[in-house]
Scaffold this motif. Sequence first.
Motif, PDB file in Angstrom:
ATOM      1  N   THR A 314    -124.503   0.819 -91.842  1.00  0.00           N
ATOM      2  CA  THR A 314    -124.734  -0.514 -92.432  1.00  0.00           C
ATOM      3  C   THR A 314    -123.596  -0.919 -93.361  1.00  0.00           C
ATOM      4  O   THR A 314    -123.596  -2.055 -93.859  1.00  0.00           O
ATOM      5  CB  THR A 314    -126.054  -0.508 -93.227  1.00  0.00           C
ATOM      6  OG1 THR A 314    -126.007   0.516 -94.233  1.00  0.00           O
ATOM      7  CG2 THR A 314    -127.244  -0.256 -92.300  1.00  0.00           C
ATOM      8  N   GLU A 315    -122.669  -0.030 -93.601  1.00  0.00           N
ATOM      9  CA  GLU A 315    -121.533  -0.306 -94.478  1.00  0.00           C
ATOM     10  C   GLU A 315    -120.232  -0.159 -93.693  1.00  0.00           C
ATOM     11  O   GLU A 315    -120.140   0.658 -92.776  1.00  0.00           O
ATOM     12  CB  GLU A 315    -121.511   0.669 -95.660  1.00  0.00           C
ATOM     13  CG  GLU A 315    -122.728   0.597 -96.561  1.00  0.00           C
ATOM     14  CD  GLU A 315    -122.792  -0.715 -97.336  1.00  0.00           C
ATOM     15  OE1 GLU A 315    -121.713  -1.311 -97.577  1.00  0.00           O
ATOM     16  OE2 GLU A 315    -123.907  -1.155 -97.668  1.00  0.00           O
ATOM     17  N   PRO A 316    -119.200  -0.939 -94.046  1.00  0.00           N
ATOM     18  CA  PRO A 316    -117.910  -0.821 -93.372  1.00  0.00           C
ATOM     19  C   PRO A 316    -117.167   0.431 -93.824  1.00  0.00           C
ATOM     20  O   PRO A 316    -117.551   1.084 -94.798  1.00  0.00           O
ATOM     21  CB  PRO A 316    -117.160  -2.079 -93.813  1.00  0.00           C
ATOM     22  CG  PRO A 316    -117.737  -2.387 -95.160  1.00  0.00           C
ATOM     23  CD  PRO A 316    -119.186  -2.001 -95.083  1.00  0.00           C
ATOM     24  N   VAL A 317    -116.111   0.770 -93.092  1.00  0.00           N
ATOM     25  CA  VAL A 317    -115.222   1.872 -93.474  1.00  0.00           C
ATOM     26  C   VAL A 317    -113.884   1.260 -93.873  1.00  0.00           C
ATOM     27  O   VAL A 317    -113.320   0.443 -93.128  1.00  0.00           O
ATOM     28  CB  VAL A 317    -115.034   2.868 -92.312  1.00  0.00           C
ATOM     29  CG1 VAL A 317    -113.949   3.888 -92.662  1.00  0.00           C
ATOM     30  CG2 VAL A 317    -116.340   3.572 -92.001  1.00  0.00           C
ATOM     31  N   MET A 318    -113.384   1.668 -95.037  1.00  0.00           N
ATOM     32  CA  MET A 318    -112.103   1.179 -95.525  1.00  0.00           C
ATOM     33  C   MET A 318    -111.100   2.319 -95.490  1.00  0.00           C
ATOM     34  O   MET A 318    -111.266   3.322 -96.183  1.00  0.00           O
ATOM     35  CB  MET A 318    -112.232   0.645 -96.946  1.00  0.00           C
ATOM     36  CG  MET A 318    -110.982  -0.059 -97.458  1.00  0.00           C
ATOM     37  SD  MET A 318    -110.709  -1.626 -96.610  1.00  0.00           S
ATOM     38  CE  MET A 318    -112.051  -2.593 -97.312  1.00  0.00           C
ATOM     39  N   VAL A 319    -110.056   2.150 -94.679  1.00  0.00           N
ATOM     40  CA  VAL A 319    -109.024   3.182 -94.543  1.00  0.00           C
ATOM     41  C   VAL A 319    -107.770   2.714 -95.270  1.00  0.00           C
ATOM     42  O   VAL A 319    -107.239   1.628 -94.981  1.00  0.00           O
ATOM     43  CB  VAL A 319    -108.702   3.457 -93.064  1.00  0.00           C
ATOM     44  CG1 VAL A 319    -107.566   4.470 -92.945  1.00  0.00           C
ATOM     45  CG2 VAL A 319    -109.942   3.943 -92.336  1.00  0.00           C
ATOM     46  N   VAL A 320    -107.287   3.523 -96.217  1.00  0.00           N
ATOM     47  CA  VAL A 320    -106.086   3.202 -96.985  1.00  0.00           C
ATOM     48  C   VAL A 320    -104.928   4.039 -96.465  1.00  0.00           C
ATOM     49  O   VAL A 320    -105.012   5.267 -96.415  1.00  0.00           O
ATOM     50  CB  VAL A 320    -106.299   3.461 -98.485  1.00  0.00           C
ATOM     51  CG1 VAL A 320    -105.019   3.147 -99.263  1.00  0.00           C
ATOM     52  CG2 VAL A 320    -107.472   2.654 -99.008  1.00  0.00           C
ATOM     53  N   ARG A 321    -103.848   3.355 -96.061  1.00  0.00           N
ATOM     54  CA  ARG A 321    -102.616   4.031 -95.635  1.00  0.00           C
ATOM     55  C   ARG A 321    -101.444   3.348 -96.319  1.00  0.00           C
ATOM     56  O   ARG A 321    -101.105   2.203 -96.004  1.00  0.00           O
ATOM     57  CB  ARG A 321    -102.456   3.967 -94.118  1.00  0.00           C
ATOM     58  CG  ARG A 321    -103.341   4.955 -93.374  1.00  0.00           C
ATOM     59  CD  ARG A 321    -103.093   4.912 -91.888  1.00  0.00           C
ATOM     60  NE  ARG A 321    -101.716   5.220 -91.537  1.00  0.00           N
ATOM     61  CZ  ARG A 321    -101.188   6.445 -91.444  1.00  0.00           C
ATOM     62  NH1 ARG A 321    -101.953   7.508 -91.728  1.00  0.00           N
ATOM     63  NH2 ARG A 321     -99.928   6.614 -91.085  1.00  0.00           N
ATOM     64  N   GLY A 322    -100.880   4.090 -97.278  1.00  0.00           N
ATOM     65  CA  GLY A 322     -99.784   3.495 -98.045  1.00  0.00           C
ATOM     66  C   GLY A 322    -100.286   2.310 -98.841  1.00  0.00           C
ATOM     67  O   GLY A 322    -101.275   2.388 -99.578  1.00  0.00           O
TER      68      GLY A 322
END
Length: 692
Positions: A314-322
């Motif tokens: 029910t929640e998004p996934v936030m991927v941080v790259r640089g």
Amino acid sequence: MSPLSDGPAGVPTDSDDPLSRERSHLARSRSALRAMREDAENLDIRDVTANWVNAEVLHRQIAERIKALADLSHTPLFFGRLDYLHAPGSDLAEGAEGERFYIGRRHVHDADGDPMVIDWRAPVSQPFYRASKKDPMDVGLRRRFGYTGGDLTAYEDEHLSDPAEAASTSKLLQQEIERPRVGPMRDIVATIQPEQDEIVRSGLSGSVCVQGGPGTGKTAVGLHRVAYLLYAHRERLARTGTLVIGPNKSFLHYIEQVLPALGELEVRQATVDDLVAHVEVRGSDDAPAAVIKGDARMAEVLRRAVRSHVTVPTEPVMVVRGSRRWRVPAYELEEIVRELLDRDIRYGAAHQALPQRIAHAVLVQMERSGEAPDDRVQDAVARNPAVKAAVKAIWPQVDPAKLVLRLLTDAEFLAAHAEGLLDEGEQKEILWAKPVRSVKSAKWSAADAVLIDEATDLVQRTHSLGHVVLDEAQDLSPMQYRAVGRRCTTGSATVLGDLAQGTTPWATRSWEEALGHLGKGDAVVEELTAGFRVPTDVITYASRLLPHIAPGLAPVASVRENPGFFEVRASTADAEVLGAVEELLGHEGSVGLIAADARIPVLAEALTSAGRTYLGPGEETTAETRLTLVPASLAKGLEYDYVVLDEPRAVVDGEPDERTGLRRLYVALTRAVSGLVVTHAAPLPAELAELD
């Protein structure tokens, strides 16, 4: 058929004597086999191996070859001969006109490579088992040999193409079938009958189910089928593996020498309990609980329980790259999860696929923004902490044993996943009364171990073998059939059993049902009804039980010319039982004293007090110790030359219900090859006495 020819143990004076020539061929063949073994022992592999790994593999293969070429002094090197009529040109005749083939347990060739003994599994050997007066298969002469120990002492000829010679029963064949047995089970390679040979030589691609009553040779057929398949498809089965499954360790010990005697050393043997040994079994179930746990409905309960660990995101996934952030929205994650659920792949495989699917969604966004990510970037994203955390929340790992433990101890968890499958009473029956702290402290039963095996397969696919032989199959539960079936999902199976000998509360009612649970619904069902081991009088007496234990099943028809020794004796003391044992020990061969399990301690003490040594079931008999004391529950699959069956009523009463007890009695009554004495103080079961 020509009369039996016999001769002295020494060399006959007549150099043209056929027996003398055959002995000479035997001596030359043994010499050739020794030479083949010496050649293998003298192989120098120093210049043909690239590294130590290859060298080790080759050394092991050579060692196996040397072992397979052992000359067993008391095992005939060949047991038959075929003289073909015609030159090559047909599928039946191989070789020049009048060519002669000696049929034996393994191939033997001379220094020039010319065959001296042909392997019984070779195509040219097939007419030895199949040829008849009606269909001689281009064979002019079939010769059988008789041995005393390792010495060739007799031969018998059958002129298949001579219409003037009347067909008759082979005396040597009868003698070999009835030969007293001491030690483990022997091969039947010299006595395979046409209907048995058809099963033995059936192809690898199809599965076969053999329904066979006592003494029909179904176990031997299954073992010889393995040997034949290894001969005909050695490379394939060397890669995929073969397995023989028996009902208990005693049975496996009894049969363990058959395949090595045929030159096959690498076939694994196990029980169903061995296959599912994910946990230590220290407990047991009562019959009602075991029946429910063994029911095929439990497979769906487990599937539901495993899949219940998946949580729709029910929640998004936030991927941080640089300096960049990439957001995979909840609806897209839900689509990925539902696709994996719809594909119904293994839970563990989906767990491994999910991070890659999420990473792929991120890469699509990267490409849209003008980047050119490669596979290394996708792998890095799949390992990103945010992705790993999402996978742990959405599709967590599942421990099969912990899952089953929760089902058996958490009433709400079981009810949620058994709804519509098990009623409240059934759920209550399999729930443990006391809580358990951990998997290791749990007292798992054999049925629990099968459930864990099912759950393990739901998480990660079970390795499949090329061929599996399942003996005494009638006693398996549906869940046990499933456990065996997943060991041969990409291979084939030989299923052996007798519906009349089903002695578990969950014993199968039909082979169609059993094969469905095994995943081999297209298997061909063959029935063996000719009895070669059990004497006529014995099988006739035991068959009185068939209408009560397996209505509609055809009784075994003994083909033995010798009716055997059979008596029913009323006894008032254990001393009379021991007297019957001593009487039978006066004959050559093995003796089994079979009794209800509860009677075993009493009889053991009586034997010890009388100074009579004895063995337990599965232990190898010797010339010095030929008596085995056998609990009725372990008698299945075993054979003895002579049997004393103690107290039939106690055997029946030792089981939870009358039908199972009568089936156990049927098993016990049919273990004798030459003679049976039934002793009883209590009245016989009415089903046995009703025809007297």
